[in-house]
Enzyme design. Structure first.
Site, mmCIF file in Angstrom:
data_model
loop_
_atom_site.group_PDB
_atom_site.id
_atom_site.type_symbol
_atom_site.label_atom_id
_atom_site.label_comp_id
_atom_site.label_asym_id
_atom_site.label_seq_id
_atom_site.Cartn_x
_atom_site.Cartn_y
_atom_site.Cartn_z
ATOM 1 C CB THR A 70 3.273 99.220 60.456
ATOM 2 O OG1 THR A 70 2.894 100.439 59.819
ATOM 3 C CG2 THR A 70 2.020 98.440 60.830
ATOM 4 C CE LYS B 295 3.257 100.954 56.166
ATOM 5 N NZ LYS B 295 4.569 101.120 55.799
ATOM 6 C CG ASP C 23 9.683 101.496 53.506
ATOM 7 O OD1 ASP C 23 9.363 102.166 54.507
ATOM 8 O OD2 ASP C 23 10.179 102.024 52.487
ATOM 9 N N GLY D 90 -4.285 106.431 52.853
ATOM 10 C CA GLY D 90 -3.176 107.031 52.103
ATOM 11 C C GLY D 90 -3.610 107.590 50.756
ATOM 12 C CE1 TYR D 91 0.539 110.612 48.185
ATOM 13 C CE2 TYR D 91 1.299 108.751 49.492
ATOM 14 C CZ TYR D 91 1.440 110.061 49.090
ATOM 15 O OH TYR D 91 2.482 110.817 49.580
ATOM 16 C CE LYS E 96 -4.856 99.094 49.113
ATOM 17 N NZ LYS E 96 -4.635 99.990 50.248
HETATM 18 P P1 ITT Z 1 5.472 102.620 59.134
HETATM 19 O O1 ITT Z 1 6.847 102.999 58.616
HETATM 20 O O2 ITT Z 1 5.331 102.798 60.601
HETATM 21 O O3 ITT Z 1 5.025 101.276 58.666
HETATM 22 P P2 ITT Z 1 4.576 104.751 57.357
HETATM 23 O O4 ITT Z 1 3.238 105.305 57.009
HETATM 24 O O5 ITT Z 1 5.665 105.729 57.733
HETATM 25 O O6 ITT Z 1 4.382 103.663 58.511
HETATM 26 P P3 ITT Z 1 6.029 104.080 54.951
HETATM 27 O O7 ITT Z 1 7.244 104.842 55.331
HETATM 28 O O8 ITT Z 1 6.191 102.729 54.326
HETATM 29 O O9 ITT Z 1 5.054 103.845 56.174
HETATM 30 O O10 ITT Z 1 5.170 105.018 53.976
HETATM 31 C C1 ITT Z 1 4.186 104.525 53.185
HETATM 32 C C2 ITT Z 1 3.496 105.692 52.489
HETATM 33 O O11 ITT Z 1 2.910 105.223 51.271
HETATM 34 C C3 ITT Z 1 2.375 106.274 53.332
HETATM 35 O O12 ITT Z 1 2.251 107.650 53.063
HETATM 36 C C4 ITT Z 1 1.152 105.531 52.835
HETATM 37 O O13 ITT Z 1 -0.011 106.277 52.963
HETATM 38 C C5 ITT Z 1 1.504 105.251 51.361
HETATM 39 N N1 ITT Z 1 0.956 103.931 51.016
HETATM 40 C C6 ITT Z 1 1.554 102.719 51.171
HETATM 41 N N2 ITT Z 1 0.723 101.719 50.841
HETATM 42 C C7 ITT Z 1 -0.429 102.304 50.474
HETATM 43 C C8 ITT Z 1 -1.670 101.823 50.048
HETATM 44 O O14 ITT Z 1 -1.934 100.516 49.985
HETATM 45 N N3 ITT Z 1 -2.623 102.707 49.752
HETATM 46 C C9 ITT Z 1 -2.394 104.034 49.844
HETATM 47 N N4 ITT Z 1 -1.263 104.579 50.263
HETATM 48 C C10 ITT Z 1 -0.268 103.728 50.573
#
Ligand code: ITT
Length: 191
Positions: free
Chosen positions: A9, A14, A68, A148-149, A170
């Site tokens: 990642t 994450k 993902d 993130g969110y 969490k």
């Molecule tokens: P990698 O692909 O390199 O792992 P990425 O950020 O592009 O990183 P994703 O495509 O899986 O990863 O996108 C995940 C999105 O969902 C990203 O905008 C995160 O902020 C959000 N997200 C996932 N898990 C979350 C969590 O536990 N809390 C808040 N937001 C989350």
């Protein structure tokens, strides 16, 4: 020391959470090389998790684990979904776009989804799992933890957003927590 497992990642939030789930396991964790970027061309979380794990494993010739994940909002017909990372240029603009699109819609129902995949050095997928956590989207961000969110994702049972609850809560109840709880027992059996 166990076998090397590359954590595939580029998202620091994450990465931190994935490392916490894998601590104490018999694997030597390694970071994904920065320059290795995998195009997420799949149509589901599971497909994208498999793509990332498989391609990073092949490129590094090591075992790899990927996540993902994203947010599905009922009133937006499941958006942003697999496009959660591409919804804005940073967390702040992603949240602000989400709140704008939702407006004052009374249906705030949402779920986080997390698909995890583990690939062998050959690229073959060895393990997969999916976890879901239900919640609601607030009208305004609350809390400073997580990433993130998290500040707009409210979990009614705990009366807190992911960004307001202690890390360990969490860790336990999130989409990622559920996906890892299903996966970890099987991690010991891999060879
Ligand atoms: P990698 O692909 O390199 O792992 P990425 O950020 O592009 O990183 P994703 O495509 O899986 O990863 O996108 C995940 C999105 O969902 C990203 O905008 C995160 O902020 C959000 N997200 C996932 N898990 C979350 C969590 O536990 N809390 C808040 N937001 C989350």
């Amino acid at each position: 020391m166990g076998k090397i497992l590359v954590v595939a990642t580029g998202n620091p939030g994450k990465l931190q959470e994935m490392q916490a789930y894998l601590t104490g396991e018999n694997w030597e964790l390694q970071l994904k090389p920065d320059e290795l970027e995998i195009a997420e061309t799949g149509t589901t979380f599971a497909e994208n998790a498999c793509l990332k794990a498989s391609q990073i494993a092949k490129a590094t010739e090591n075992w790899a684990i990927s996540d993902d994940s994203g947010l599905e909002v009922a009133a937006l017909n499941g958006a942003p979904g697999i496009y959660s990372a591409r919804y804005g240029k940073d967390d702040r603009s992603r949240i602000s776009r989400l709140l704008t699109e939702l407006g004052d819609t009374p249906n705030r129902q949402a779920q986080f989804v997390c698909a995890i995949a583990i690939a062998r050095p050959s690229g073959e997928i060895a393990l997969q799992s999916v976890g879901i956590c239900q919640g609601e989207i607030l009208y305004h961000p609350q809390g400073t933890g997580g990433f993130g969110y998290d500040p707009v994702f409210y979990v009614p049972t705990y009366q807190k957003t992911f960004a307001q609850m202690p890390k360990k809560v969490k860790h336990e109840i999130s989409h990622r927590g559920k996906a890892f709880q299903a996966l970890l027992p099987q991690l010991h059996d891999l060879d």
